[in-house]
Design a protein around this motif. Structure first.
Motif, short mmCIF file in Angstrom:
data_model
loop_
_atom_site.label_atom_id
_atom_site.label_comp_id
_atom_site.label_asym_id
_atom_site.label_seq_id
_atom_site.Cartn_x
_atom_site.Cartn_y
_atom_site.Cartn_z
N VAL A 171 45.42 36.47 49.83
CA VAL A 171 45.27 35.69 48.67
C VAL A 171 46.82 35.64 48.19
N MET A 172 47.52 36.50 48.23
CA MET A 172 48.78 36.63 47.62
C MET A 172 49.83 35.61 48.17
N TRP B 272 29.54 48.56 39.49
CA TRP B 272 29.11 47.64 40.92
C TRP B 272 29.34 46.16 40.13
N THR C 96 50.31 36.62 41.20
CA THR C 96 50.48 37.89 41.98
C THR C 96 50.15 39.02 41.03
N ALA D 45 43.29 44.30 41.29
CA ALA D 45 43.04 45.29 42.65
C ALA D 45 43.47 46.67 41.98
N LEU E 87 32.94 45.38 39.70
CA LEU E 87 33.80 45.14 40.87
C LEU E 87 33.38 43.91 41.58
N ILE E 88 32.22 43.30 41.71
CA ILE E 88 31.77 42.00 42.12
C ILE E 88 32.39 40.95 41.33
N ALA F 205 36.12 37.61 50.89
CA ALA F 205 35.56 37.91 49.68
C ALA F 205 34.11 38.54 50.09
N LEU G 202 46.64 39.35 40.26
CA LEU G 202 45.69 39.66 41.52
C LEU G 202 45.92 41.28 41.74
N PHE G 203 47.12 41.76 41.52
CA PHE G 203 47.26 43.30 41.62
C PHE G 203 46.88 44.02 40.64
N LEU H 239 40.46 46.86 49.03
CA LEU H 239 40.49 46.35 47.75
C LEU H 239 41.96 45.72 47.61
N PHE I 269 42.84 43.02 50.88
CA PHE I 269 42.22 41.56 50.57
C PHE I 269 43.25 40.67 49.75
N PRO I 270 43.66 41.16 48.63
CA PRO I 270 44.48 40.25 47.93
C PRO I 270 46.06 40.17 48.62
N THR J 293 39.24 37.17 42.03
CA THR J 293 40.16 36.94 43.04
C THR J 293 39.99 35.75 44.18
N TRP J 294 38.84 35.73 44.55
CA TRP J 294 38.37 34.76 45.46
C TRP J 294 38.63 33.27 44.84
N LYS K 222 40.07 47.70 40.07
CA LYS K 222 39.07 48.13 40.95
C LYS K 222 39.08 49.23 41.57
N PHE L 92 28.35 51.30 46.31
CA PHE L 92 27.34 51.68 45.19
C PHE L 92 26.18 52.25 45.86
N GLY M 180 42.13 32.68 44.84
CA GLY M 180 42.89 32.10 46.46
C GLY M 180 42.16 30.63 46.76
N GLU M 181 40.97 30.62 46.28
CA GLU M 181 40.34 29.25 46.72
C GLU M 181 41.20 28.03 45.90
N ALA N 225 25.58 51.14 38.62
CA ALA N 225 25.39 49.72 38.54
C ALA N 225 26.23 48.66 37.88
N LEU O 244 31.96 46.65 48.47
CA LEU O 244 31.73 47.39 47.31
C LEU O 244 30.08 47.63 47.13
N ARG P 135 39.42 32.80 53.30
CA ARG P 135 39.15 33.88 52.32
C ARG P 135 37.89 33.97 51.83
N THR Q 36 35.98 40.67 42.09
CA THR Q 36 36.22 39.98 43.44
C THR Q 36 36.05 38.36 43.59
N MET Q 37 35.04 38.08 42.80
CA MET Q 37 34.69 36.55 42.61
C MET Q 37 35.98 35.90 41.64
#
Lengths: 100, 206
Positions: free
Chosen positions: B204-205, A23, A47, A54, A26-27, B74, A50-51, B196, B199-200, A33-34, A57, B85, A37-38, A20, B81, B70, A30-31
């Motif tokens: 995103v990249m 998890w 970059t 990744a 990881l979430i 996400a 970002l990697f 994983l 996605f980037p 990364t998002w 994760k 789990f 991006g946004e 848990a 993910l 995006r 992800t947020m």
């Protein structure tokens, strides 16, 4: 008394709590990364971040969810080696794109 | 001869068995790992090809990438993910000898996979409505083919999840019979692992 949870195979899949926590990490990643991006963030530092995210994760998936942490060393090394190679070559290609 | 050996090594200790936690074990079937690494190799080649194709046309790729959703990418990451789990929890129940209790977790993982498929289909429908196709541009050729290749793996993974769910429901799995559920779980995590990076890289990249 030896319960099933103390067998070597039982130990390879960790505990519910650990699964848990991973998890949640990881979430959260992800947020992040998002959000990057946004926010339209770009550039070599972004970059690399970002990697790095990744890679982190992917390592958690490989070692904990795929349970390769307790597999013979060759297997986690192969999977992490794949991640390293792919992320490095993507980085090299990105750098090449900056130069042209 | 035995006496001679005993004389030469009188105090050789009998080797104790390794502690349980120290025994290294590859989960699932060896064949699935060979298959997984073959898949990772193929996806890796696709990712690197995309990255180098982008390096030759950065402006086009950056401009067309901006039109991707995006948020749906996400949401799909979160769904995969979460399903991973849930599969881990199912495997833990099977390991504890509670195969039937693993079934609802596998059903949850399947539902997350279904969510991924629905989100992806909406994304594709939107793109197709906007006139995007494989021949629209190099970027769209990569975007469609890479994501669709991954999409097909999600579908196969969901079929495997149904087989795992059926096995769990029938009480098939336990500490002495983990091969089936571990094999399916390893495949499903591979589908997640590949996303994983996808996605980037594609969404995103910049």
């Amino acid at each position: 008394m030896q319960s099933s949870l103390s067998s070597p195979r039982a130990s390879s899949h960790g505990t519910p709590r650990r699964a848990a926590i991973i998890w949640a990490i990881l979430i959260a990643a992800t947020m992040l990364t998002w959000t990057i991006g946004e926010g339209g963030k770009a550039g070599p530092v972004v970059t690399a971040l970002l990697f790095a995210i990744a890679f982190g994760k992917g390592s958690l998936i490989i070692l904990d969810y795929m349970a390769l942490r307790r597999a013979p060393l060759m297997w986690p090394m192969l999977a992490l080696g794949w991640m390293t190679l792919v992320c490095s070559l993507i980085g090299l290609a990105y750098w090449k794109g900056l130069a042209t | 001869m035995n006496t001679c050996a005993q004389t030469l090594m009188p105090s050789l200790p009998v080797q104790a068995p390794a502690p349980a936690a120290a025994v290294r074990h590859l989960p699932g079937d060896l064949a699935i790992w060979v298959f997984i690494f073959a898949e990772l190799l193929v996806f890796g080649v696709f990712f690197i090809t995309y990255a180098f194709a982008r390096s030759n046309n950065v402006e086009l790729f950056n401009a067309e990438q901006l039109a991707l959703d995006r948020t749906s990418g996400a949401v799909n990451t979160v769904l995969l993910l979460t399903s991973s789990f849930l599969v881990v929890r199912a495997v833990q129940f099977a390991q504890a000898g509670e195969s039937r209790r693993a079934a609802p977790w596998l059903a949850g993982a399947f539902a997350c996979g279904g969510g991924f498929v629905v989100v992806k289909l909406f994304e594709y429908a939107e793109k197709i409505a906007a006139g995007v196709s494989l021949s629209s541009s190099t970027f769209h050729m990569f975007y469609l083919s890479l994501t669709f290749f991954h999409f097909m793996h999600v579908i196969l993974g969901m079929v495997i999840l149904v087989a795992m769910w059926n096995g769990a429901r029938n009480g098939r799995y336990g500490p002495d019979n983990m091969n089936g559920i571990e094999t399916g779980a390893a495949y499903w995590h591979m589908v997640d692992l590949v996303w994983l990076i996808l996605f980037p890289l594609i969404y995103v990249m910049r």
